[in-house]
Each structure stands twice: as C-alpha cells, then as structure tokens.
Motif scaffolding. Structure first.
Motif, PDB file in Angstrom:
ATOM      1  N   THR A  68       0.799  -1.232   0.000  1.00 52.13           N
ATOM      2  CA  THR A  68       0.000   0.000   0.000  1.00 52.13           C
ATOM      3  C   THR A  68       0.835   1.288   0.000  1.00 52.13           C
ATOM      4  O   THR A  68       0.329   2.345   0.324  1.00 52.13           O
ATOM      5  CB  THR A  68      -1.023   0.056   1.151  1.00 52.13           C
ATOM      6  OG1 THR A  68      -0.317   0.153   2.379  1.00 52.13           O
ATOM      7  CG2 THR A  68      -1.942  -1.145   1.145  1.00 52.13           C
ATOM      8  N   LEU A  69       2.102   1.194  -0.378  1.00 45.90           N
ATOM      9  CA  LEU A  69       2.917   2.401  -0.523  1.00 45.90           C
ATOM     10  C   LEU A  69       2.665   3.002  -1.901  1.00 45.90           C
ATOM     11  O   LEU A  69       2.318   2.299  -2.849  1.00 45.90           O
ATOM     12  CB  LEU A  69       4.406   2.066  -0.381  1.00 45.90           C
ATOM     13  CG  LEU A  69       4.873   1.664   1.008  1.00 45.90           C
ATOM     14  CD1 LEU A  69       6.324   1.233   0.955  1.00 45.90           C
ATOM     15  CD2 LEU A  69       4.701   2.811   1.975  1.00 45.90           C
ATOM     16  N   GLU A  70       2.837   4.322  -2.009  1.00 46.61           N
ATOM     17  CA  GLU A  70       2.659   4.981  -3.298  1.00 46.61           C
ATOM     18  C   GLU A  70       3.756   4.538  -4.243  1.00 46.61           C
ATOM     19  O   GLU A  70       4.927   4.446  -3.859  1.00 46.61           O
ATOM     20  CB  GLU A  70       2.704   6.497  -3.140  1.00 46.61           C
ATOM     21  CG  GLU A  70       1.501   7.076  -2.477  1.00 46.61           C
ATOM     22  CD  GLU A  70       1.540   8.592  -2.431  1.00 46.61           C
ATOM     23  OE1 GLU A  70       2.563   9.188  -2.824  1.00 46.61           O
ATOM     24  OE2 GLU A  70       0.538   9.178  -2.013  1.00 46.61           O
ATOM     25  N   LEU A  71       3.365   4.278  -5.482  1.00 41.71           N
ATOM     26  CA  LEU A  71       4.338   3.868  -6.492  1.00 41.71           C
ATOM     27  C   LEU A  71       5.023   5.105  -7.043  1.00 41.71           C
ATOM     28  O   LEU A  71       4.400   6.161  -7.193  1.00 41.71           O
ATOM     29  CB  LEU A  71       3.641   3.096  -7.608  1.00 41.71           C
ATOM     30  CG  LEU A  71       3.017   1.773  -7.163  1.00 41.71           C
ATOM     31  CD1 LEU A  71       2.195   1.186  -8.291  1.00 41.71           C
ATOM     32  CD2 LEU A  71       4.077   0.799  -6.719  1.00 41.71           C
ATOM     33  N   PRO A  72       6.311   5.014  -7.364  1.00 41.45           N
ATOM     34  CA  PRO A  72       7.022   6.181  -7.885  1.00 41.45           C
ATOM     35  C   PRO A  72       6.539   6.537  -9.281  1.00 41.45           C
ATOM     36  O   PRO A  72       5.926   5.727  -9.978  1.00 41.45           O
ATOM     37  CB  PRO A  72       8.478   5.730  -7.901  1.00 41.45           C
ATOM     38  CG  PRO A  72       8.435   4.251  -7.916  1.00 41.45           C
ATOM     39  CD  PRO A  72       7.172   3.859  -7.229  1.00 41.45           C
ATOM     40  N   ARG A  73       6.825   7.759  -9.699  1.00 45.83           N
ATOM     41  CA  ARG A  73       6.454   8.214 -11.031  1.00 45.83           C
ATOM     42  C   ARG A  73       7.217   7.410 -12.065  1.00 45.83           C
ATOM     43  O   ARG A  73       8.250   6.833 -11.791  1.00 45.83           O
ATOM     44  CB  ARG A  73       6.772   9.689 -11.200  1.00 45.83           C
ATOM     45  CG  ARG A  73       5.881  10.556 -10.400  1.00 45.83           C
ATOM     46  CD  ARG A  73       6.164  12.002 -10.716  1.00 45.83           C
ATOM     47  NE  ARG A  73       5.236  12.821  -9.940  1.00 45.83           N
ATOM     48  CZ  ARG A  73       5.422  14.066  -9.657  1.00 45.83           C
ATOM     49  NH1 ARG A  73       6.503  14.675 -10.082  1.00 45.83           N
ATOM     50  NH2 ARG A  73       4.545  14.733  -8.961  1.00 45.83           N
ATOM     51  N   GLY A  74       6.689   7.437 -13.273  1.00 46.65           N
ATOM     52  CA  GLY A  74       7.367   6.746 -14.362  1.00 46.65           C
ATOM     53  C   GLY A  74       6.645   5.469 -14.717  1.00 46.65           C
ATOM     54  O   GLY A  74       5.569   5.149 -14.197  1.00 46.65           O
ATOM     55  N   ARG A  75       7.252   4.728 -15.595  1.00 49.22           N
ATOM     56  CA  ARG A  75       6.638   3.495 -16.074  1.00 49.22           C
ATOM     57  C   ARG A  75       6.612   2.458 -14.975  1.00 49.22           C
ATOM     58  O   ARG A  75       7.589   2.259 -14.253  1.00 49.22           O
ATOM     59  CB  ARG A  75       7.430   2.976 -17.265  1.00 49.22           C
ATOM     60  CG  ARG A  75       6.793   1.790 -17.894  1.00 49.22           C
ATOM     61  CD  ARG A  75       7.352   1.566 -19.275  1.00 49.22           C
ATOM     62  NE  ARG A  75       6.651   0.426 -19.826  1.00 49.22           N
ATOM     63  CZ  ARG A  75       7.251  -0.632 -20.324  1.00 49.22           C
ATOM     64  NH1 ARG A  75       8.556  -0.681 -20.362  1.00 49.22           N
ATOM     65  NH2 ARG A  75       6.542  -1.621 -20.800  1.00 49.22           N
ATOM     66  N   ARG A  76       5.473   1.798 -14.866  1.00 52.27           N
ATOM     67  CA  ARG A  76       5.325   0.780 -13.839  1.00 52.27           C
ATOM     68  C   ARG A  76       5.874  -0.543 -14.359  1.00 52.27           C
ATOM     69  O   ARG A  76       5.534  -0.970 -15.457  1.00 52.27           O
ATOM     70  CB  ARG A  76       3.848   0.631 -13.472  1.00 52.27           C
ATOM     71  CG  ARG A  76       3.646  -0.245 -12.264  1.00 52.27           C
ATOM     72  CD  ARG A  76       2.247  -0.157 -11.798  1.00 52.27           C
ATOM     73  NE  ARG A  76       1.479  -1.254 -12.352  1.00 52.27           N
ATOM     74  CZ  ARG A  76       0.256  -1.565 -12.000  1.00 52.27           C
ATOM     75  NH1 ARG A  76      -0.360  -0.821 -11.124  1.00 52.27           N
ATOM     76  NH2 ARG A  76      -0.365  -2.561 -12.534  1.00 52.27           N
ATOM     77  N   GLY A  77       6.690  -1.181 -13.577  1.00 53.93           N
ATOM     78  CA  GLY A  77       7.257  -2.461 -13.972  1.00 53.93           C
ATOM     79  C   GLY A  77       6.321  -3.602 -13.655  1.00 53.93           C
ATOM     80  O   GLY A  77       5.115  -3.426 -13.424  1.00 53.93           O
ATOM     81  N   GLU A  78       6.852  -4.802 -13.625  1.00 51.81           N
ATOM     82  CA  GLU A  78       6.050  -5.987 -13.338  1.00 51.81           C
ATOM     83  C   GLU A  78       5.836  -6.198 -11.851  1.00 51.81           C
ATOM     84  O   GLU A  78       4.937  -6.917 -11.448  1.00 51.81           O
ATOM     85  CB  GLU A  78       6.719  -7.220 -13.944  1.00 51.81           C
ATOM     86  CG  GLU A  78       6.804  -7.175 -15.450  1.00 51.81           C
ATOM     87  CD  GLU A  78       7.555  -8.367 -16.000  1.00 51.81           C
ATOM     88  OE1 GLU A  78       8.033  -9.201 -15.201  1.00 51.81           O
ATOM     89  OE2 GLU A  78       7.660  -8.464 -17.225  1.00 51.81           O
ATOM     90  N   SER A  79       6.699  -5.583 -11.042  1.00 48.89           N
ATOM     91  CA  SER A  79       6.588  -5.767  -9.596  1.00 48.89           C
ATOM     92  C   SER A  79       6.804  -4.445  -8.881  1.00 48.89           C
ATOM     93  O   SER A  79       7.336  -3.493  -9.444  1.00 48.89           O
ATOM     94  CB  SER A  79       7.615  -6.791  -9.110  1.00 48.89           C
ATOM     95  OG  SER A  79       8.920  -6.323  -9.362  1.00 48.89           O
ATOM     96  N   CYS A  80       6.381  -4.399  -7.630  1.00 45.72           N
ATOM     97  CA  CYS A  80       6.514  -3.196  -6.805  1.00 45.72           C
ATOM     98  C   CYS A  80       7.991  -2.969  -6.490  1.00 45.72           C
ATOM     99  O   CYS A  80       8.713  -3.900  -6.137  1.00 45.72           O
ATOM    100  CB  CYS A  80       5.713  -3.371  -5.516  1.00 45.72           C
ATOM    101  SG  CYS A  80       5.919  -2.022  -4.339  1.00 45.72           S
ATOM    102  N   VAL A  81       8.415  -1.713  -6.596  1.00 47.19           N
ATOM    103  CA  VAL A  81       9.816  -1.400  -6.303  1.00 47.19           C
ATOM    104  C   VAL A  81      10.105  -1.467  -4.807  1.00 47.19           C
ATOM    105  O   VAL A  81      11.252  -1.576  -4.402  1.00 47.19           O
ATOM    106  CB  VAL A  81      10.209  -0.007  -6.845  1.00 47.19           C
ATOM    107  CG1 VAL A  81      10.119   0.026  -8.343  1.00 47.19           C
ATOM    108  CG2 VAL A  81       9.349   1.073  -6.237  1.00 47.19           C
TER     109      VAL A  81
END
Length: 105
Positions: A68-81
């Motif tokens: 539930t953390l905010e995802l960083p800007r940019g293209r989303r990959g296949e998994s959470c960073v």
C-alpha cells in the motif's frame, strides 16, 4: 598563561539575578496569555473563494496492493519497487469515479 577564574558570586547576588529572571519570565507568560485570549475571541476566518493551496491539492498516486505504498512516477514495472509484489497476481481496478448503483438479481 591562564586567565583568572571569576570569583564565585555571593548567594544574595545570585538570588537577586534569579528573582529578576523569574519575574521577567512570569511577565512574558502573562503577555502571551493575554495575546492568546485576544486571538481566541476573534471569529474564525471564513474563506469565500478557493485559495491557491486548495488548487494545488495532490492527486492520489497509484498504490501497491501488497504494501500500500505509493508507487514512484514513471513506467510501472512488473513488480513493486518497494516490496516486490507481482502486479500480475491481481486484476487491475477500474479508475475510481462516480459509482453507479448495482443491479440486483
């Protein structure tokens, strides 16, 4: 060469300095309490138009369903960073908008 140590102040002198500081502090507290009472009596401000801060409200960023953390800007990959959650494991949600009433069976 050493500088001479100041002689210890007499107890009466020390007591007089401390009493003066205490009096000054009590006076400052009284002034602050009076200023606070004046501010408390004022009616609250009512905004008549949208302010600049209301216009710059951040939009909700997409969040990882795993951590539930905010995802960083940019293209989303296949998994959470952040946690490594695989996005393919869950179906993609619809964009939240005005909800329509559900149909009953």
């Amino acid at each position: 060469m050493r500088t001479p140590r100041p002689s210890p102040a007499s107890a009466e002198d020390l007591h007089a300095r401390l009493a003066a500081r205490i009096t000054a502090l009590e006076d400052r507290v009284r002034r602050l309490e009076a200023r606070l009472a004046l501010e408390a009596r004022k009616p609250p401000l009512v905004r008549t138009r949208a302010s600049a801060s209301a216009a710059t409200v951040r939009t909700a960023r997409p969040r990882c369903p795993g951590c539930t953390l905010e995802l960083p800007r940019g293209r989303r990959g296949e998994s959470c960073v952040w946690c490594g959650f695989m996005f393919a494991a869950v179906t993609r949600r619809r964009a939240s908008g005005p909800k329509s009433p559900r149909k009953t069976r």
